[in-house]
Scaffold this motif. Sequence first.
Motif, PDB file in Angstrom:
ATOM      1  N   TYR A 172       1.071  -1.469  -0.292  1.00 53.36           N
ATOM      2  CA  TYR A 172       0.071  -0.034   0.311  1.00 53.36           C
ATOM      3  C   TYR A 172       0.413   1.286   0.156  1.00 53.36           C
ATOM      4  O   TYR A 172      -0.034   2.354  -0.106  1.00 53.36           O
ATOM      5  N   VAL A 193       3.146   0.474   8.640  1.00 58.45           N
ATOM      6  CA  VAL A 193       3.042   0.734   9.903  1.00 58.45           C
ATOM      7  C   VAL A 193       3.145   0.224  10.716  1.00 58.45           C
ATOM      8  O   VAL A 193       4.137  -0.370  10.688  1.00 58.45           O
ATOM      9  N   GLY A 227      -0.237   4.335  12.609  1.00 60.48           N
ATOM     10  CA  GLY A 227      -0.972   3.073  13.478  1.00 60.48           C
ATOM     11  C   GLY A 227      -2.098   2.675  12.359  1.00 60.48           C
ATOM     12  O   GLY A 227      -1.658   1.697  11.223  1.00 60.48           O
ATOM     13  N   CYS A 228      -2.690   2.328  12.718  1.00 57.13           N
ATOM     14  CA  CYS A 228      -3.897   1.271  12.386  1.00 57.13           C
ATOM     15  C   CYS A 228      -4.803   0.798  13.462  1.00 57.13           C
ATOM     16  O   CYS A 228      -4.754   0.250  13.950  1.00 57.13           O
ATOM     17  N   SER A 229      -5.909   0.587  12.633  1.00 57.03           N
ATOM     18  CA  SER A 229      -7.345   0.538  12.744  1.00 57.03           C
ATOM     19  C   SER A 229      -7.202  -0.032  13.858  1.00 57.03           C
ATOM     20  O   SER A 229      -8.471  -0.390  14.577  1.00 57.03           O
ATOM     21  N   LEU A 230      -7.361  -1.614  13.326  1.00 58.28           N
ATOM     22  CA  LEU A 230      -7.236  -2.800  14.054  1.00 58.28           C
ATOM     23  C   LEU A 230      -6.748  -2.852  15.189  1.00 58.28           C
ATOM     24  O   LEU A 230      -6.993  -3.603  16.435  1.00 58.28           O
ATOM     25  N   ASN A 281      -1.874  -7.878  12.557  1.00 57.57           N
ATOM     26  CA  ASN A 281      -2.243  -6.280  12.558  1.00 57.57           C
ATOM     27  C   ASN A 281      -2.945  -5.874  13.963  1.00 57.57           C
ATOM     28  O   ASN A 281      -3.296  -5.662  14.080  1.00 57.57           O
ATOM     29  N   CYS A 310     -10.954  -3.368   9.926  1.00 59.99           N
ATOM     30  CA  CYS A 310     -10.014  -1.810   9.829  1.00 59.99           C
ATOM     31  C   CYS A 310     -10.684  -1.008   8.546  1.00 59.99           C
ATOM     32  O   CYS A 310     -11.728  -1.141   8.299  1.00 59.99           O
ATOM     33  N   GLU A 311     -10.349   0.639   9.171  1.00 60.73           N
ATOM     34  CA  GLU A 311     -11.536   1.844   8.648  1.00 60.73           C
ATOM     35  C   GLU A 311     -11.585   2.094   7.347  1.00 60.73           C
ATOM     36  O   GLU A 311     -11.753   2.697   6.767  1.00 60.73           O
ATOM     37  N   VAL A 312     -10.385   1.468   6.393  1.00 63.89           N
ATOM     38  CA  VAL A 312     -10.542   1.768   4.861  1.00 63.89           C
ATOM     39  C   VAL A 312     -11.667   0.372   4.641  1.00 63.89           C
ATOM     40  O   VAL A 312     -12.316   0.576   3.695  1.00 63.89           O
ATOM     41  N   HIS A 313     -10.940  -0.575   4.667  1.00 65.47           N
ATOM     42  CA  HIS A 313     -11.723  -2.421   3.928  1.00 65.47           C
ATOM     43  C   HIS A 313     -13.402  -1.947   4.755  1.00 65.47           C
ATOM     44  O   HIS A 313     -14.021  -2.823   3.753  1.00 65.47           O
ATOM     45  N   GLU A 328     -10.833  -8.420   4.382  1.00 67.35           N
ATOM     46  CA  GLU A 328     -11.101  -7.457   5.840  1.00 67.35           C
ATOM     47  C   GLU A 328     -12.355  -6.491   5.418  1.00 67.35           C
ATOM     48  O   GLU A 328     -13.046  -6.288   5.976  1.00 67.35           O
ATOM     49  N   CYS A 331      -5.644   4.594   2.874  1.00 65.99           N
ATOM     50  CA  CYS A 331      -4.981   4.559   4.289  1.00 65.99           C
ATOM     51  C   CYS A 331      -4.425   5.443   5.225  1.00 65.99           C
ATOM     52  O   CYS A 331      -3.798   5.165   4.011  1.00 65.99           O
ATOM     53  N   HIS A 368      -2.729   5.720   7.886  1.00 68.80           N
ATOM     54  CA  HIS A 368      -2.008   5.787   7.683  1.00 68.80           C
ATOM     55  C   HIS A 368      -1.061   5.137   7.471  1.00 68.80           C
ATOM     56  O   HIS A 368       0.171   5.473   7.489  1.00 68.80           O
ATOM     57  N   MET A 369      -0.936   4.340   6.022  1.00 67.96           N
ATOM     58  CA  MET A 369       0.082   3.552   4.647  1.00 67.96           C
ATOM     59  C   MET A 369       0.838   5.271   4.207  1.00 67.96           C
ATOM     60  O   MET A 369       1.861   5.211   3.973  1.00 67.96           O
TER      61      MET A 369
HETATM   62 FE1  SF4 Z   1      -4.982  -1.180   9.027  1.00 66.74          FE
HETATM   63 FE2  SF4 Z   1      -6.734  -0.587   7.719  1.00 66.74          FE
HETATM   64 FE3  SF4 Z   1      -4.511   0.640   6.977  1.00 66.74          FE
HETATM   65 FE4  SF4 Z   1      -4.777  -1.720   6.671  1.00 66.74          FE
HETATM   66  S1  SF4 Z   1      -5.403  -0.982   5.355  1.00 66.74           S
HETATM   67  S2  SF4 Z   1      -2.761  -0.549   8.219  1.00 66.74           S
HETATM   68  S3  SF4 Z   1      -5.710  -2.497   8.489  1.00 66.74           S
HETATM   69  S4  SF4 Z   1      -5.962   0.579   8.458  1.00 66.74           S
END
Ligand code: SF4
Length: 326
Positions: free
Chosen positions: A51, A87, A111-114, A140, A197-200, A225, A283, A285-286
Amino acid sequence: MTDIAIRPDALYDRVRHAVPRVEWDASFADDAEAIVQLKRERNAVILAHNYQTPEIFHGVADVVGDSLALAREAQAVDADVIVLAGVHFMAETAKLLNPGKTVLIPDPEAGCSLAESITAADVRALKAAHPGVPVVTYVNTSAAVKAESDVCCTSGNAVKVIESLGVERVIMIPDEYLAQNIAAQTGVEVITWPGHCEVHERFTPADIRGIRDANPGVVVLAHPECPPEVVAEADLAGSTAQMQAYVEQRAPRRLALITECSMSDNLAALHPQVEMIRPCAMCPHMKRSTLAKIRHSLETMTTEVTIEPAVADRARASVDAMLALS
Ligand code: SF4
Ligand code: 13P
């Protein structure tokens, strides 16, 4: 490890299929050239998730892949320094698997919402509520959560990990949708946690039906996800590496990837013959990784990822248990 001479054209050759020359020269070339030089000076490698944006993914990364591939590669790195363009949990996993190396994350806020949805105390409470039921934890997550787990998994090996346990019930955390999707494939009962996952989680079945209506013959691949009702509308669900493998093996004419935006950009650059329909969910975070931050990270050797030894030993055991299976 890729060895690129520090000539703007040699470096641009790596990205010419993905980044217009004018954009490269104006926005990326300076940082990319500095990064190539710094990698040599520091004896560093850059591991980048699928990503990451094309100028990182194609331009400066030494290894690219999904979470599972990055974990495997992190274990094998013999350079002194690993820069994880991705991340925080990915950088932590790299540190767990290769504790003797310096692991840097260009932006520690990635970070990551998960990962943020669950704590070690939450896992202890789940285990107390379901004694004897094995805990399968998605990578994650933080090292502290992994330390409370029996085995980790990624979206690329979750079915294999669950089936290897030979049990009827597992606690599968923290991604509720991944757990439901894997339960549907394995028949194993899953005790879930309400992490998403806030994206999926943003994709809907109507999105996929709309893509099919507007693009006859399109092949739709969804990340697991996504909610189960979204996966049900797709032709296949798989990790980002499994999406790439599908394109390489099946060469679809038209493709829609129900996942993060850069995945489509990076695959489209590698497979220009595929007509890529790009439903886009980014995302944030990415997207905290940039060439400028990677350069700064190597210049200043920040931010170094560290894990408390008592946590690291237990967390490593759950990641090792996963890698031993896959
Ligand atoms: Fe986390 Fe979703 Fe971003 Fe992957 S895409 S790093 S699961 S928030
Ligand atoms: P993959 O392991 O499929 O690359 O997924 C990682 C991730 O963060 C997906 O959102």
